[in-house]
Enzyme design. Structure first.
Site, PDB file in Angstrom:
ATOM      1  N   ASP A  71      31.070  51.295  -2.023  1.00  0.00           N
ATOM      2  CA  ASP A  71      29.702  51.634  -1.598  1.00  0.00           C
ATOM      3  C   ASP A  71      29.116  50.390  -0.949  1.00  0.00           C
ATOM      4  O   ASP A  71      28.633  49.493  -1.638  1.00  0.00           O
ATOM      5  CB  ASP A  71      28.833  52.032  -2.793  1.00  0.00           C
ATOM      6  CG  ASP A  71      29.298  53.302  -3.474  1.00  0.00           C
ATOM      7  OD1 ASP A  71      29.180  54.366  -2.865  1.00  0.00           O
ATOM      8  OD2 ASP A  71      29.767  53.223  -4.627  1.00  0.00           O
TER       9      ASP A  71
ATOM     10  N   ARG B  87      28.256  45.896  -2.363  1.00  0.00           N
ATOM     11  CA  ARG B  87      29.191  45.319  -3.341  1.00  0.00           C
ATOM     12  C   ARG B  87      29.790  44.003  -2.858  1.00  0.00           C
ATOM     13  O   ARG B  87      30.118  43.151  -3.666  1.00  0.00           O
ATOM     14  CB  ARG B  87      30.319  46.304  -3.649  1.00  0.00           C
ATOM     15  CG  ARG B  87      29.916  47.744  -3.875  1.00  0.00           C
ATOM     16  CD  ARG B  87      28.852  47.931  -4.939  1.00  0.00           C
ATOM     17  NE  ARG B  87      28.656  49.346  -5.221  1.00  0.00           N
ATOM     18  CZ  ARG B  87      27.618  49.841  -5.882  1.00  0.00           C
ATOM     19  NH1 ARG B  87      26.679  49.031  -6.354  1.00  0.00           N
ATOM     20  NH2 ARG B  87      27.511  51.140  -6.102  1.00  0.00           N
TER      21      ARG B  87
ATOM     22  N   ARG C   4      17.475  53.750   0.164  1.00  0.00           N
ATOM     23  CA  ARG C   4      18.803  54.143   0.644  1.00  0.00           C
ATOM     24  C   ARG C   4      18.694  55.335   1.582  1.00  0.00           C
ATOM     25  O   ARG C   4      19.603  55.587   2.378  1.00  0.00           O
ATOM     26  CB  ARG C   4      19.706  54.491  -0.526  1.00  0.00           C
ATOM     27  CG  ARG C   4      19.935  53.348  -1.501  1.00  0.00           C
ATOM     28  CD  ARG C   4      20.580  53.832  -2.777  1.00  0.00           C
ATOM     29  NE  ARG C   4      21.931  54.330  -2.545  1.00  0.00           N
ATOM     30  CZ  ARG C   4      22.634  55.021  -3.453  1.00  0.00           C
ATOM     31  NH1 ARG C   4      22.099  55.316  -4.630  1.00  0.00           N
ATOM     32  NH2 ARG C   4      23.854  55.422  -3.170  1.00  0.00           N
TER      33      ARG C   4
ATOM     34  N   LYS D  48      26.788  61.769   1.652  1.00  0.00           N
ATOM     35  CA  LYS D  48      26.364  61.942   0.266  1.00  0.00           C
ATOM     36  C   LYS D  48      24.839  62.046   0.223  1.00  0.00           C
ATOM     37  O   LYS D  48      24.163  61.609   1.145  1.00  0.00           O
ATOM     38  CB  LYS D  48      26.868  60.784  -0.600  1.00  0.00           C
ATOM     39  CG  LYS D  48      26.342  59.406  -0.201  1.00  0.00           C
ATOM     40  CD  LYS D  48      26.993  58.315  -1.027  1.00  0.00           C
ATOM     41  CE  LYS D  48      26.367  56.965  -0.735  1.00  0.00           C
ATOM     42  NZ  LYS D  48      27.010  55.868  -1.449  1.00  0.00           N
ATOM     43  N   HIS D  49      24.294  62.661  -0.805  1.00  0.00           N
ATOM     44  CA  HIS D  49      24.915  63.332  -1.961  1.00  0.00           C
ATOM     45  C   HIS D  49      24.665  64.822  -1.772  1.00  0.00           C
ATOM     46  O   HIS D  49      23.532  65.275  -1.935  1.00  0.00           O
ATOM     47  CB  HIS D  49      24.291  62.853  -3.259  1.00  0.00           C
ATOM     48  CG  HIS D  49      24.328  61.357  -3.451  1.00  0.00           C
ATOM     49  ND1 HIS D  49      23.403  60.489  -2.894  1.00  0.00           N
ATOM     50  CD2 HIS D  49      25.202  60.568  -4.130  1.00  0.00           C
ATOM     51  CE1 HIS D  49      23.687  59.247  -3.247  1.00  0.00           C
ATOM     52  NE2 HIS D  49      24.772  59.260  -3.994  1.00  0.00           N
TER      53      HIS D  49
ATOM     54  N   HIS E 211      21.964  58.111 -12.874  1.00  0.00           N
ATOM     55  CA  HIS E 211      22.780  57.166 -13.638  1.00  0.00           C
ATOM     56  C   HIS E 211      22.402  57.202 -15.118  1.00  0.00           C
ATOM     57  O   HIS E 211      23.215  56.863 -15.973  1.00  0.00           O
ATOM     58  CB  HIS E 211      22.599  55.739 -13.114  1.00  0.00           C
ATOM     59  CG  HIS E 211      23.112  55.523 -11.728  1.00  0.00           C
ATOM     60  ND1 HIS E 211      22.362  55.795 -10.606  1.00  0.00           N
ATOM     61  CD2 HIS E 211      24.312  55.073 -11.276  1.00  0.00           C
ATOM     62  CE1 HIS E 211      23.073  55.515  -9.531  1.00  0.00           C
ATOM     63  NE2 HIS E 211      24.261  55.075  -9.899  1.00  0.00           N
TER      64      HIS E 211
ATOM     65  N   ASP F 255      30.326  62.679  -7.465  1.00  0.00           N
ATOM     66  CA  ASP F 255      29.734  61.380  -7.721  1.00  0.00           C
ATOM     67  C   ASP F 255      30.387  60.834  -8.992  1.00  0.00           C
ATOM     68  O   ASP F 255      31.143  61.527  -9.677  1.00  0.00           O
ATOM     69  CB  ASP F 255      28.213  61.512  -7.874  1.00  0.00           C
ATOM     70  CG  ASP F 255      27.466  60.215  -7.586  1.00  0.00           C
ATOM     71  OD1 ASP F 255      28.113  59.150  -7.506  1.00  0.00           O
ATOM     72  OD2 ASP F 255      26.225  60.258  -7.446  1.00  0.00           O
TER      73      ASP F 255
END
Length: 339
Positions: free
Chosen positions: A64, A72, A140, A170-171, A183, A253
């Site tokens: 990602d 990342r 995002r 996504k998503h 999450h 996901d």
């Protein structure tokens, strides 16, 4: 036989246990996070080590790398990229600049990834932003206008593909109305089906020809009030496949998110039974990885075909890309002062 999941790993090098697991379980791909990333040389060794373990030189390695909070590969070894919302903000005043910035951002990210053996970037987010969109999506999201999301999403897709990286939309079918973080807990969306079709689904429908997509861990009350979209045959078959028309490889996901209940065998089986092609497990916990590997099937039939078609779309970076000139243009358009 390759199995229908993507796995994480624990650290910056593969342990002997992980090598043995990848050799025996043969997951379709590997997904990387900040815990797996130090330097270019280290990352190249990690991605090649995974491919050696599974015995497939083209085995996908995913990340990602969107920019903003979701990046990342970070400074000082990689440039800092802006959150995708910036492209939407630019688009409001100058659509051409917004689209060019979105293309350049994705193209530059792709050039970073190709150098270290990463072949799939989980971008763009095609989630439409709402006033109460949860911060886990937040900046995002490219825009609050589904048509702008579509145009900028297409630019990012084109930039990634031009740079030799496959994008993941996504998503699906839309995370923008979520008001809690999946999450941590399971969001529930109350919007009626006509509103969902008119706004949330539109970017995914317009860009449904992309070969890779990722689901949302959200309950849509009007579609299936009892089951998260990732595990709902109604959402996957009736909405994602039929209404939206997405025919590519569909991955879940991350199933280690707290939105989903049950153990990892149950989570994985429900995802596959609902119609996902690939189960995505990210946290690198070996006991969970083993459970997922036991629960998912071999990658065969239509799912295998969709995965093959996706990987067949991976092309070398287009030649004659001047990275330094691209960065100069990107900084000028976006107002970034360092890269």
């Amino acid at each position: 036989m390759t199995k229908a999941f993507v796995s994480g790993c624990a650290g910056v090098t593969l342990t002997q246990d992980e090598i043995a697991f990848f050799r025996d379980a043969d997951p379709w791909g590997l997904i990387l996070f900040a815990r797996n990333v130090e330097t270019q040389d280290q990352l190249r060794a990690l991605t090649s080590g995974f491919r050696e373990a599974v015995g497939r030189p083209n085995a996908p390695v995913l990340v990602d790398q969107e920019g903003g909070r979701v990046q990342r590969l970070k400074p000082p070894n990689w440039p800092k990229y802006p959150a995708p919302k910036l492209y939407g903000d630019l688009f409001r005043s100058d659509p051409g600049k917004g689209e060019r910035a979105a293309w350049l951002g994705a193209r530059l990210i792709a050039s970073d990834l190709v150098e270290v053996g990463i072949t799939i970037d989980c971008l763009p987010c095609l989630d439409v932003r709402f006033p109460d969109t949860v911060d886990a999506i937040g900046d995002r999201a490219l825009s609050a206008d589904p048509d702008v999301v579509t145009r900028l999403g297409q630019a990012m897709i084109d930039g990634a593909v031009s740079g030799g990286v496959l994008p993941v939309i996504k998503h699906i079918p839309g995370h923008g109305r979520a008001r809690v973080d999946s999450h941590l807990e399971l969001p529930r969306v109350d919007a009626d089906i006509l509103s969902l079709k008119d706004v949330d689904f539109r970017p995914f429908q317009a860009l449904s020809g992309v070969s890779l997509g990722m689901t949302a861990h959200i309950i849509y009350n009007e579609i299936d009030p009892d089951t998260a979209g990732t595990q709902s045959a109604k959402v996957i078959q009736d909405v994602i496949r039929k209404e939206i028309g997405f025919t590519g490889c569909l991955m879940s996901d991350d199933i280690s998110m707290k939105a989903l209940g049950g153990d990892y065998v149950e989570r994985s089986r429900k995802i596959i039974e609902a119609g996902c092609d690939i189960v995505l497990h990210c946290n690198g916990e070996m006991s969970e990885m083993v459970a997922v590997a036991e629960a998912v099937p071999d990658l065969t039939g239509d799912a295998a075909h969709r995965c093959t078609v996706a990987l067949d779309g991976l092309k070398p970076p287009e030649p004659d890309f001047d990275r330094n000139a691209a960065w100069d243009e990107f900084r000028e358009i976006t107002g970034l002062h360092s890269a």
